[in-house]
Enzyme design. Structure first.
Site, PDB file in Angstrom:
ATOM      1  N   GLY A  46       0.833  -1.195   0.000  1.00 38.62           N
ATOM      2  CA  GLY A  46       0.000   0.000   0.000  1.00 38.62           C
ATOM      3  C   GLY A  46       0.869   1.247   0.000  1.00 38.62           C
ATOM      4  O   GLY A  46       2.084   1.174   0.241  1.00 38.62           O
ATOM      5  N   GLN A  51       2.589  10.012   2.043  1.00 37.52           N
ATOM      6  CA  GLN A  51       3.960   9.487   2.186  1.00 37.52           C
ATOM      7  C   GLN A  51       4.891   9.975   1.085  1.00 37.52           C
ATOM      8  O   GLN A  51       6.106   9.887   1.234  1.00 37.52           O
ATOM      9  CB  GLN A  51       3.932   7.950   2.187  1.00 37.52           C
ATOM     10  CG  GLN A  51       3.339   7.361   3.455  1.00 37.52           C
ATOM     11  CD  GLN A  51       3.159   5.873   3.325  1.00 37.52           C
ATOM     12  OE1 GLN A  51       2.196   5.416   2.707  1.00 37.52           O
ATOM     13  NE2 GLN A  51       4.083   5.108   3.863  1.00 37.52           N
ATOM     14  N   CYS A  91       5.473  -0.451   7.526  1.00 35.85           N
ATOM     15  CA  CYS A  91       5.235   0.845   6.900  1.00 35.85           C
ATOM     16  C   CYS A  91       6.491   1.253   6.147  1.00 35.85           C
ATOM     17  O   CYS A  91       7.598   1.203   6.702  1.00 35.85           O
ATOM     18  CB  CYS A  91       4.900   1.889   7.964  1.00 35.85           C
ATOM     19  SG  CYS A  91       4.528   3.513   7.262  1.00 35.85           S
ATOM     20  N   LEU A  92       6.310   1.654   4.890  1.00 32.17           N
ATOM     21  CA  LEU A  92       7.460   2.059   4.083  1.00 32.17           C
ATOM     22  C   LEU A  92       8.105   3.325   4.626  1.00 32.17           C
ATOM     23  O   LEU A  92       9.261   3.603   4.324  1.00 32.17           O
ATOM     24  CB  LEU A  92       7.018   2.249   2.627  1.00 32.17           C
ATOM     25  CG  LEU A  92       6.460   0.975   1.960  1.00 32.17           C
ATOM     26  CD1 LEU A  92       5.878   1.311   0.589  1.00 32.17           C
ATOM     27  CD2 LEU A  92       7.541  -0.099   1.848  1.00 32.17           C
ATOM     28  N   HIS A 133      -4.749   1.453   7.381  1.00 34.35           N
ATOM     29  CA  HIS A 133      -3.396   1.992   7.604  1.00 34.35           C
ATOM     30  C   HIS A 133      -3.149   3.192   6.665  1.00 34.35           C
ATOM     31  O   HIS A 133      -2.660   4.243   7.093  1.00 34.35           O
ATOM     32  CB  HIS A 133      -2.389   0.862   7.346  1.00 34.35           C
ATOM     33  CG  HIS A 133      -0.945   1.227   7.409  1.00 34.35           C
ATOM     34  ND1 HIS A 133      -0.081   0.720   8.352  1.00 34.35           N
ATOM     35  CD2 HIS A 133      -0.181   2.048   6.619  1.00 34.35           C
ATOM     36  CE1 HIS A 133       1.141   1.219   8.145  1.00 34.35           C
ATOM     37  NE2 HIS A 133       1.103   2.022   7.091  1.00 34.35           N
ATOM     38  N   GLU A 134      -3.509   3.024   5.389  1.00 38.49           N
ATOM     39  CA  GLU A 134      -3.282   4.122   4.420  1.00 38.49           C
ATOM     40  C   GLU A 134      -4.189   5.314   4.723  1.00 38.49           C
ATOM     41  O   GLU A 134      -3.769   6.475   4.576  1.00 38.49           O
ATOM     42  CB  GLU A 134      -3.499   3.632   2.984  1.00 38.49           C
ATOM     43  CG  GLU A 134      -2.654   2.438   2.544  1.00 38.49           C
ATOM     44  CD  GLU A 134      -1.185   2.585   2.860  1.00 38.49           C
ATOM     45  OE1 GLU A 134      -0.684   3.716   2.937  1.00 38.49           O
ATOM     46  OE2 GLU A 134      -0.523   1.552   3.046  1.00 38.49           O
ATOM     47  N   HIS A 137      -2.687   7.452   7.280  1.00 41.41           N
ATOM     48  CA  HIS A 137      -1.670   8.366   6.733  1.00 41.41           C
ATOM     49  C   HIS A 137      -2.313   9.663   6.247  1.00 41.41           C
ATOM     50  O   HIS A 137      -1.766  10.751   6.426  1.00 41.41           O
ATOM     51  CB  HIS A 137      -0.917   7.721   5.570  1.00 41.41           C
ATOM     52  CG  HIS A 137       0.207   6.807   5.969  1.00 41.41           C
ATOM     53  ND1 HIS A 137       1.280   7.232   6.718  1.00 41.41           N
ATOM     54  CD2 HIS A 137       0.443   5.496   5.698  1.00 41.41           C
ATOM     55  CE1 HIS A 137       2.123   6.229   6.899  1.00 41.41           C
ATOM     56  NE2 HIS A 137       1.638   5.159   6.294  1.00 41.41           N
TER      57      HIS A 137
HETATM   58  O1  K1U Z   1       1.755   2.449   4.115  1.00 40.07           O
HETATM   59  C1  K1U Z   1       2.795   1.860   3.865  1.00 40.07           C
HETATM   60  O2  K1U Z   1       3.847   2.337   4.218  1.00 40.07           O
HETATM   61  C2  K1U Z   1       2.786   0.556   3.119  1.00 40.07           C
HETATM   62  C3  K1U Z   1       2.717  -0.662   4.030  1.00 40.07           C
HETATM   63  C4  K1U Z   1       1.284  -1.104   4.082  1.00 40.07           C
HETATM   64  C5  K1U Z   1       0.873  -2.132   5.102  1.00 40.07           C
HETATM   65  C6  K1U Z   1       1.517  -3.327   5.239  1.00 40.07           C
HETATM   66  C7  K1U Z   1       1.078  -4.268   6.163  1.00 40.07           C
HETATM   67  C8  K1U Z   1      -0.014  -4.009   6.939  1.00 40.07           C
HETATM   68  C9  K1U Z   1      -0.644  -2.791   6.817  1.00 40.07           C
HETATM   69  C10 K1U Z   1      -0.210  -1.852   5.896  1.00 40.07           C
HETATM   70  C11 K1U Z   1       3.622  -1.732   3.439  1.00 40.07           C
HETATM   71  O3  K1U Z   1       3.440  -2.171   2.355  1.00 40.07           O
HETATM   72  S1  K1U Z   1       4.939  -2.274   4.405  1.00 40.07           S
HETATM   73  C12 K1U Z   1       5.725  -3.510   3.389  1.00 40.07           C
HETATM   74  C13 K1U Z   1       4.969  -4.789   3.355  1.00 40.07           C
HETATM   75  O4  K1U Z   1       4.110  -5.028   4.174  1.00 40.07           O
HETATM   76  C14 K1U Z   1       5.247  -5.798   2.324  1.00 40.07           C
HETATM   77  C15 K1U Z   1       6.303  -5.673   1.478  1.00 40.07           C
HETATM   78  C16 K1U Z   1       6.532  -6.630   0.496  1.00 40.07           C
HETATM   79  C17 K1U Z   1       5.721  -7.717   0.368  1.00 40.07           C
HETATM   80  C18 K1U Z   1       4.670  -7.861   1.229  1.00 40.07           C
HETATM   81  C19 K1U Z   1       4.429  -6.902   2.211  1.00 40.07           C
HETATM   82 ZN    ZN Z   2       2.522   3.299   6.229  1.00 39.32          ZN
END
Ligand code: K1U
Ligand code: ZN
Length: 167
Positions: A46, A51, A91-92, A133-134, A137
């Site tokens: 996401g 972000q 979270c990225l 979660h998004e 943000h």
């Molecule tokens: O909002 C963000 O920073 C993105 C975040 C979203 C998220 C992940 C998990 C639960 C709730 C919200 C991410 O994508 S973190 C990276 C991640 O979860 C992932 C990366 C590669 C493959 C699978 C998952």
């Molecule tokens: Zn996030």
């Protein structure tokens, strides 16, 4: 298309409130394309416009294994929620930190697609958690801010160390 820079917590810009989108134009479509490209490249499941320092109510999500099910939501609104989920989140903007936050297991969301068409969708499991979660943000809330003060302090120390190592 372009890969956008993702703001890192605790950047103050992550706390800005996103404004509703009022014009569904080519700039909005380009933003959605760039956000999707940035999310897939990261990689993540996401990304919110907040972000990437664009303070408009736009999110993209793809929780599919094949990475072929992009959901782009403009001005999303949760109109109903059911159950409790405690799926672990990442979270990225807070790399390397994972924790659980209490979220609704299933939600009904009203939004617009990037063409300005109104839509309603239901989401459950990871898709539901990711949309919540998004959407946090967009109102300037980062998931770690739900954690205890002690955990938040430890996260700040860990992120500062990461920053020093990468400098
Ligand atoms: O909002 C963000 O920073 C993105 C975040 C979203 C998220 C992940 C998990 C639960 C709730 C919200 C991410 O994508 S973190 C990276 C991640 O979860 C992932 C990366 C590669 C493959 C699978 C998952
Ligand atoms: Zn996030």
């Amino acid at each position: 298309m372009a890969i956008l820079n993702i703001l890192r917590y605790p950047d103050a810009r992550l706390h800005k409130l996103a404004a509703p989108v009022t014009v569904f134009d080519a700039f909005l479509k380009a933003l959605v394309r760039d956000m999707a490209e940035t999310m897939y490249a990261a990689p993540g499941v996401g990304l919110s416009a907040s972000q990437v320092d664009v303070h408009k109510q736009v999110i993209v999500v793809d929780v599919s294994e094949r990475r072929d099910s992009l959901v782009a939501l403009v001005n999303p609104e949760i109109v109903e929620r059911w159950g409790v989920s405690d799926i672990e989140e990442g979270c990225l903007s807070v790399p390397g930190i994972y924790d659980t936050v209490e979220r609704a297991e299933r939600i009904r969301v009203r939004a617009y697609d990037p063409n300005g068409n109104a839509l309603t969708m239901e989401a459950q499991g990871l898709l539901s958690v990711c949309i919540q979660h998004e959407m946090d943000h967009l109102r300037g809330k980062v998931f770690v801010e739900y954690l205890s003060p002690l955990k938040q302090q430890r996260i700040r120390v860990k992120l500062a160390k990461q920053l020093r190592r990468s400098a």
